[in-house]
Design a protein around this motif. Structure first.
Motif, PDB file in Angstrom:
ATOM      1  N   ASP A 180       0.751  -9.301  10.294  1.00 44.65           N
ATOM      2  CA  ASP A 180       0.798 -10.670  10.869  1.00 44.65           C
ATOM      3  C   ASP A 180       2.431 -11.288  11.194  1.00 44.65           C
ATOM      4  N   GLY A 181       3.288 -10.371  11.678  1.00 44.43           N
ATOM      5  CA  GLY A 181       4.634 -10.718  12.112  1.00 44.43           C
ATOM      6  C   GLY A 181       5.490 -10.839  10.935  1.00 44.43           C
ATOM      7  N   HIS A 182       5.196 -10.725   9.703  1.00 44.53           N
ATOM      8  CA  HIS A 182       6.094 -10.922   8.453  1.00 44.53           C
ATOM      9  C   HIS A 182       5.962  -9.447   7.536  1.00 44.53           C
ATOM     10  N   TRP A 183       7.267  -9.407   7.202  1.00 44.64           N
ATOM     11  CA  TRP A 183       7.349  -8.298   6.382  1.00 44.64           C
ATOM     12  C   TRP A 183       6.861  -8.448   4.751  1.00 44.64           C
ATOM     13  N   GLN A 184       6.295  -7.235   4.331  1.00 42.98           N
ATOM     14  CA  GLN A 184       5.704  -7.585   3.026  1.00 42.98           C
ATOM     15  C   GLN A 184       5.607  -6.341   2.227  1.00 42.98           C
ATOM     16  N   GLN A 185       5.607  -6.376   1.030  1.00 43.35           N
ATOM     17  CA  GLN A 185       5.373  -5.108   0.348  1.00 43.35           C
ATOM     18  C   GLN A 185       3.854  -4.810  -0.045  1.00 43.35           C
ATOM     19  N   VAL A 186       3.577  -3.676   0.342  1.00 47.17           N
ATOM     20  CA  VAL A 186       1.946  -3.504   0.082  1.00 47.17           C
ATOM     21  C   VAL A 186       1.968  -1.971  -0.604  1.00 47.17           C
ATOM     22  N   PRO A 187       0.943  -1.789  -1.419  1.00 47.93           N
ATOM     23  CA  PRO A 187       0.706  -0.691  -2.171  1.00 47.93           C
ATOM     24  C   PRO A 187       0.484   0.564  -1.141  1.00 47.93           C
ATOM     25  N   SER A 246      16.755  -8.608   6.179  1.00 49.30           N
ATOM     26  CA  SER A 246      15.496  -9.202   6.185  1.00 49.30           C
ATOM     27  C   SER A 246      14.326  -8.501   6.099  1.00 49.30           C
ATOM     28  N   ARG A 247      14.290  -7.264   6.036  1.00 47.61           N
ATOM     29  CA  ARG A 247      12.971  -6.414   5.828  1.00 47.61           C
ATOM     30  C   ARG A 247      12.827  -5.990   4.212  1.00 47.61           C
ATOM     31  N   ASN A 248      13.971  -5.569   3.712  1.00 46.41           N
ATOM     32  CA  ASN A 248      13.808  -5.299   2.273  1.00 46.41           C
ATOM     33  C   ASN A 248      14.857  -5.905   1.597  1.00 46.41           C
ATOM     34  N   GLY A 267      -1.057   3.031  12.557  1.00 44.15           N
ATOM     35  CA  GLY A 267      -0.807   1.696  13.213  1.00 44.15           C
ATOM     36  C   GLY A 267       0.311   0.836  12.457  1.00 44.15           C
ATOM     37  N   ASP A 268       0.289   0.914  11.218  1.00 46.07           N
ATOM     38  CA  ASP A 268       1.077   0.200  10.381  1.00 46.07           C
ATOM     39  C   ASP A 268       2.419   0.352  10.958  1.00 46.07           C
ATOM     40  N   LEU A 269       3.484  -0.563  11.066  1.00 44.51           N
ATOM     41  CA  LEU A 269       4.704  -0.639  11.252  1.00 44.51           C
ATOM     42  C   LEU A 269       5.545  -0.836   9.912  1.00 44.51           C
ATOM     43  N   VAL A 270       6.160   0.419   9.499  1.00 43.51           N
ATOM     44  CA  VAL A 270       6.908   0.394   8.160  1.00 43.51           C
ATOM     45  C   VAL A 270       8.438   0.495   8.325  1.00 43.51           C
ATOM     46  N   SER A 271       9.149   0.101   7.469  1.00 38.61           N
ATOM     47  CA  SER A 271      10.697   0.042   7.230  1.00 38.61           C
ATOM     48  C   SER A 271      11.006   0.920   5.941  1.00 38.61           C
ATOM     49  N   LEU A 272      11.711   1.889   6.459  1.00 42.07           N
ATOM     50  CA  LEU A 272      12.176   2.953   5.575  1.00 42.07           C
ATOM     51  C   LEU A 272      13.646   2.964   5.472  1.00 42.07           C
ATOM     52  N   ASN A 273      14.125   3.074   3.934  1.00 37.43           N
ATOM     53  CA  ASN A 273      15.417   2.949   3.666  1.00 37.43           C
ATOM     54  C   ASN A 273      15.948   4.057   2.679  1.00 37.43           C
ATOM     55  N   SER A 331      -4.931   8.256 -15.149  1.00 38.32           N
ATOM     56  CA  SER A 331      -5.006   6.773 -15.158  1.00 38.32           C
ATOM     57  C   SER A 331      -3.375   6.196 -15.081  1.00 38.32           C
ATOM     58  N   LEU A 332      -2.475   6.663 -15.348  1.00 38.29           N
ATOM     59  CA  LEU A 332      -0.864   6.173 -15.141  1.00 38.29           C
ATOM     60  C   LEU A 332      -0.658   6.547 -13.571  1.00 38.29           C
ATOM     61  N   ALA A 333      -0.964   7.582 -13.331  1.00 37.52           N
ATOM     62  CA  ALA A 333      -0.552   8.044 -11.743  1.00 37.52           C
ATOM     63  C   ALA A 333      -1.222   6.808 -10.974  1.00 37.52           C
ATOM     64  N   HIS A 334      -2.383   6.469 -11.250  1.00 36.78           N
ATOM     65  CA  HIS A 334      -3.040   5.424 -10.434  1.00 36.78           C
ATOM     66  C   HIS A 334      -2.113   4.262 -10.585  1.00 36.78           C
ATOM     67  N   LYS A 335      -1.644   3.847 -11.547  1.00 37.81           N
ATOM     68  CA  LYS A 335      -1.001   2.703 -11.696  1.00 37.81           C
ATOM     69  C   LYS A 335       0.543   2.849 -11.138  1.00 37.81           C
ATOM     70  N   LEU A 336       1.014   3.878 -11.165  1.00 43.54           N
ATOM     71  CA  LEU A 336       2.559   4.126 -10.904  1.00 43.54           C
ATOM     72  C   LEU A 336       2.581   4.711  -9.459  1.00 43.54           C
ATOM     73  N   THR A 337       2.188   3.951  -8.420  1.00 42.07           N
ATOM     74  CA  THR A 337       2.362   4.590  -7.055  1.00 42.07           C
ATOM     75  C   THR A 337       3.496   3.899  -6.137  1.00 42.07           C
ATOM     76  N   PRO A 338       3.709   4.473  -5.074  1.00 37.17           N
ATOM     77  CA  PRO A 338       4.843   3.804  -4.422  1.00 37.17           C
ATOM     78  C   PRO A 338       4.453   2.543  -3.527  1.00 37.17           C
ATOM     79  N   THR A 339       5.278   1.579  -3.421  1.00 31.83           N
ATOM     80  CA  THR A 339       5.050   0.505  -2.197  1.00 31.83           C
ATOM     81  C   THR A 339       5.643   0.791  -1.160  1.00 31.83           C
ATOM     82  N   ALA A 340       5.318   0.181   0.092  1.00 33.32           N
ATOM     83  CA  ALA A 340       6.105   0.280   1.498  1.00 33.32           C
ATOM     84  C   ALA A 340       6.373  -1.116   2.187  1.00 33.32           C
TER      85      ALA A 340
END
Length: 762
Positions: free
Chosen positions: A108-115, A334-336, A122-128, A94-103
């Motif tokens: 839609d042309g805008h940077w956002q944080q998603v689970p 501007s991304r993160n 095909g998703d474009l992701v920014s990695l730091n 149960s805890l593992a399902h709640k505590l997962t990374p975001t990216a």
């Protein structure tokens, strides 16, 4: 910079939604817990082999009743362990399902944080630096140094170049790049979205101590077994008849349920903490919280609201103010965007200005102390750096002349080419609940020391606002402080200093808690006994910490302390009861055999004692507790003394009872049943005594504990009166033994409470 040859817009929401629906989430359904496999696993381990050997021996000797009781004991131990393992696994899952990374994803042309589980091909992701790579992806822009030990076992960093594939579950050690997701879920190399929950943590202080005590008990059992065998040989008695009893002697000592009991006690509290917005990623952190006596707290984001705003800007150049501000904002991410980036971007918007376009960008790196961007200004490429004033001044050709009040808040400088061009002053006010939370924590005997990268003057002002007493010194002057525990804070701390601070206090004997949020905080979070990642921490910081806050501020710390104390009390009940009962049983059997020339407890009764005692341990995690207002002290000598007083007292009285019964002419079977009743009643009262620091009759146990104890007593009475599995005895004898135990428990509890207060306040 050349125009990118790939689509920089990312997916639109409709396409991403359709792909998520068709491909499924970026995760693999976890293999369900198999109760039958858990039982079989516990039937094939060293402790079970001893019982199984005794079972075969009884069958060989034709003793079917005894063999049946051993089989019951064997199955009970396996089923008991499986039940507790299932409970712990359920909570951890149960805890593992709640505590997962975001990216960071461009939709839609805008940077956002998603689970991470919502990523699609095909998703474009920014990695730091510090990110966990959430799915297999093709690297698009820049090189990344990646730790692939989670899939390859090799700890050395692997450098990936653009167009190469990077894999889910690995860690970005350095670099900043864009990547395109190529495989998710079961189709990725790792096969699953990486969980931040540590399900195989190292044992905590209490478990290490218990391991030592169990080792001492095993030595005691070995010595007693050797004595029994030697005496039996000297007397010419049948050794084969003794083997099942010797096997049970060792089974009684081996704490079969200890690992699962710890896991369950911790998981019960982990579930409770999750309701209070604290996710536990390492169960060992809960029990460590019980003896936490020092907490190192970040100022930014923990004591303060972590919403800094620019309160002033000082231009140190001949460039127009508006131009310097536009250049400075070009060096923000501007991304993160960090909170500093957000503050400067907000200041730009308030001035109704627009930033210069980034042609190249390198995000903030703690190793350098600044972020860097390349823009075109005055028809020429211009390098802009944004970071700490002290760091940038060292890079400048000439030191600027400035009248900036550096004590007014946090300062961020902007450097244009080779000259410091301006300084922003940001202020971040303490949270409204910080002072009360710190006061509550210190009232529990936990010293709070603030860590901050700010200067001494700013740190001292914040410390006074939230009620932290003592001086604030810089990290560089830490070695000159005689009493580190008198400090209110440590200033000018960079993230890589935090590990040294944690280790310094641990060397002084402290049990250390610490908050952190960044990549460089990870080693210190892992080193601290109770590492706590704050809500906006990087994935690597969350993986290194034992707990993750879902809300800002220090208020959850009191909940963490309470959970630690509850686990401590429940485990103390289990530990002291287990140790005293084991020592009592082994000494009664050994000395009884030496005096009476027969083993005074039938094998059937011995197995019933083991089973019925473990029934109560199944529900100890539900018990009411009384949490103390001071750090606990897990001390081997003190634990042994408490358990020793109980064991010796019950043993001496038990030996007296056996001598009286033997002298009165009771048969060996009747004596065995009376001893069985004595062991059960004394064990139940020992549980009641050890579950509270006060007198046991003044503290009500949970309904589950009452039910388990009552059930044990009623079942034992029925068996003893009816003669089922044991020799029948009269209700008068049962009543007499019960009265003896009750009177002794009252007297013994008075001694136990006094000894406990003496040992734990000395």
């Amino acid at each position: 910079m050349q125009t990118p040859t790939f689509d920089t817009h990312g997916l639109d929401t409709a396409t991403a939604t359709q792909r998520l629906k068709s491909d499924g989430p970026n995760e693999v359904p976890e293999k369900p817990f198999s109760f039958s496999q858990a039982v079989l696993k516990r039937l094939w381990e060293p402790s079970a082999w001893i019982l199984e050997a005794a079972l075969l021996l009884e069958i060989f000797l034709g003793k079917t009743i005894q063999a049946g009781f051993i089989l019951i004991m064997l199955l009970f131990a396996a089923i008991d362990g499986a039940i507790q393992s299932r409970r712990a696994t359920t909570v951890l899952t149960s805890l593992a399902h709640k505590l997962t990374p975001t990216a960071a994803v461009k939709r839609d042309g805008h940077w956002q944080q998603v689970p991470a589980k919502d990523l699609v091909v095909g998703d474009l992701v920014s990695l730091n630096r510090g990110d966990l790579i959430p799915a297999d992806a093709q690297l698009l822009t820049d090189p990344l140094d990646v730790n692939e030990s989670s899939i390859s076992g090799e700890s050395a960093a692997v450098t990936h170049q653009p167009d190469q594939t990077i894999y889910a579950g690995t860690e970005v050690l350095s670099g900043h790049a864009l990547a395109r997701i190529t495989a998710t879920g079961t189709r990725s190399r790792a096969g699953k979205t990486v969980s931040l929950v540590n399900q195989s943590a190292a044992p905590g202080h209490l478990q290490v101590l218990l391991g030592k005590i169990i080792g001492y008990l095993a030595i005691l059992d070995t010595v007693l077994a050797v004595i029994l065998i030697a005496v039996a040989i000297w007397r010419g008695e049948n050794l084969i008849d003794m083997l099942p009893f010797l096997a049970m002697l060792f089974i009684a000592t081996i704490p079969i349920a200890m690992p699962s009991s710890f896991a369950v006690a911790n998981s019960v509290e982990a579930k409770q903490l999750s309701k209070q917005h604290v996710l536990v990623s390492d169960l060992g952190g809960i029990q460590e919280a019980a003896n936490l006596d020092l907490f190192l707290v970040d100022k930014t984001g923990t004591i303060t609201a972590n919403r800094p705003t620019v309160v002033s800007f000082t231009n140190l150049s001949t460039i127009a103010d508006e131009t310097v501000i536009r250049l400075a904002t070009a060096a923000t991410d501007s991304r993160n965007a960090s909170v500093i980036d957000q503050a400067i971007q907000a200041y730009l918007n308030d001035q109704h200005l627009t930033a210069f376009s980034q042609e190249q960008f390198v995000p903030f790196d703690p190793a350098t102390g600044y972020s860097r961007a390349t823009v075109t200004w005055q028809n020429a490429p211009t390098t802009v750096r944004l970071g700490g004033y002290t760091r940038l001044v060292k890079l400048a050709k000439t030191a600027p002349q400035t009248n900036v009040d550096f004590s007014a808040g946090r300062t961020v400088a902007v450097m244009v080419n080779d000259a410091v061009a301006g300084v922003f002053v940001l202020q971040d006010q303490p949270r409204a609940d910080s002072a009360a939370a710190i006061q509550t924590t210190t009232s529990r005997g936990v010293k709070v020391i603030m860590l901050t990268g700010d200067n001494v003057q700013t740190a001292q002002a914040v410390a006074q606002q939230v009620g932290l007493t003592g001086d604030v010194v810089t990290f560089d002057h830490l070695n000159q402080v005689d009493d580190l525990h008198a400090l209110a804070g440590i200033a000018d701390v960079v993230p890589e200093n935090k590990l040294a601070v944690v280790q310094r206090f641990q060397q002084l004997g402290n049990v250390v808690g610490m908050t952190g949020d960044g990549v460089n905080d990870a080693p210190a979070l892992k080193q601290a006994e109770v590492g706590v990642a704050v809500a906006n921490a990087t994935d690597l910081a969350k993986r290194s910490a034992k707990m993750v806050l879902l809300t800002e501020g220090l208020t959850p710390l009191a909940d963490i302390l309470d959970s630690g104390h509850r686990v401590y009390q429940r485990m103390m009940t289990w530990t002291i009861t287990k140790l005293s009962r084991t020592a009592e049983l082994t000494m009664l059997l050994t000395f009884g055999y030496l005096a009476l020339r027969f083993i005074p407890l039938e094998l059937n009764a011995m197995i019933l004692v083991a089973i019925l005692n473990d029934v109560v341990t199944l529900v100890l995690g539900t018990d009411h507790t009384i949490t103390t207002k001071r750090p606990e002290n897990w001390n081997l000598r003190r634990l042994s003394q408490l358990a020793g007083v109980l064991a010796v007292t019950w043993t001496v009285v038990g030996l007296g009872l056996m001598a009286w019964l033997h002298g009165q002419g009771f048969t060996a079977g009747q004596l065995s049943t009376a001893l069985y009743w004595y062991l059960i009643t004394s064990a139940m009262l020992t549980i009641l005594m050890t579950r509270t620091p006060g007198l046991y009759w003044r503290s009500a146990p949970s309904s589950a504990i009452v039910t388990a104890i009552t059930g044990n007593l009623v079942l034992t009475l029925i068996l003893a009166l009816a003669g089922w599995g044991v020799t029948a005895i009269s209700w008068q004898l049962l009543g007499g033994v019960l009265l003896l135990v009750l009177v002794l428990s009252v007297l013994l509890d008075l001694v136990y409470v006094a000894l406990q207060r003496h040992l734990f306040t000395a």
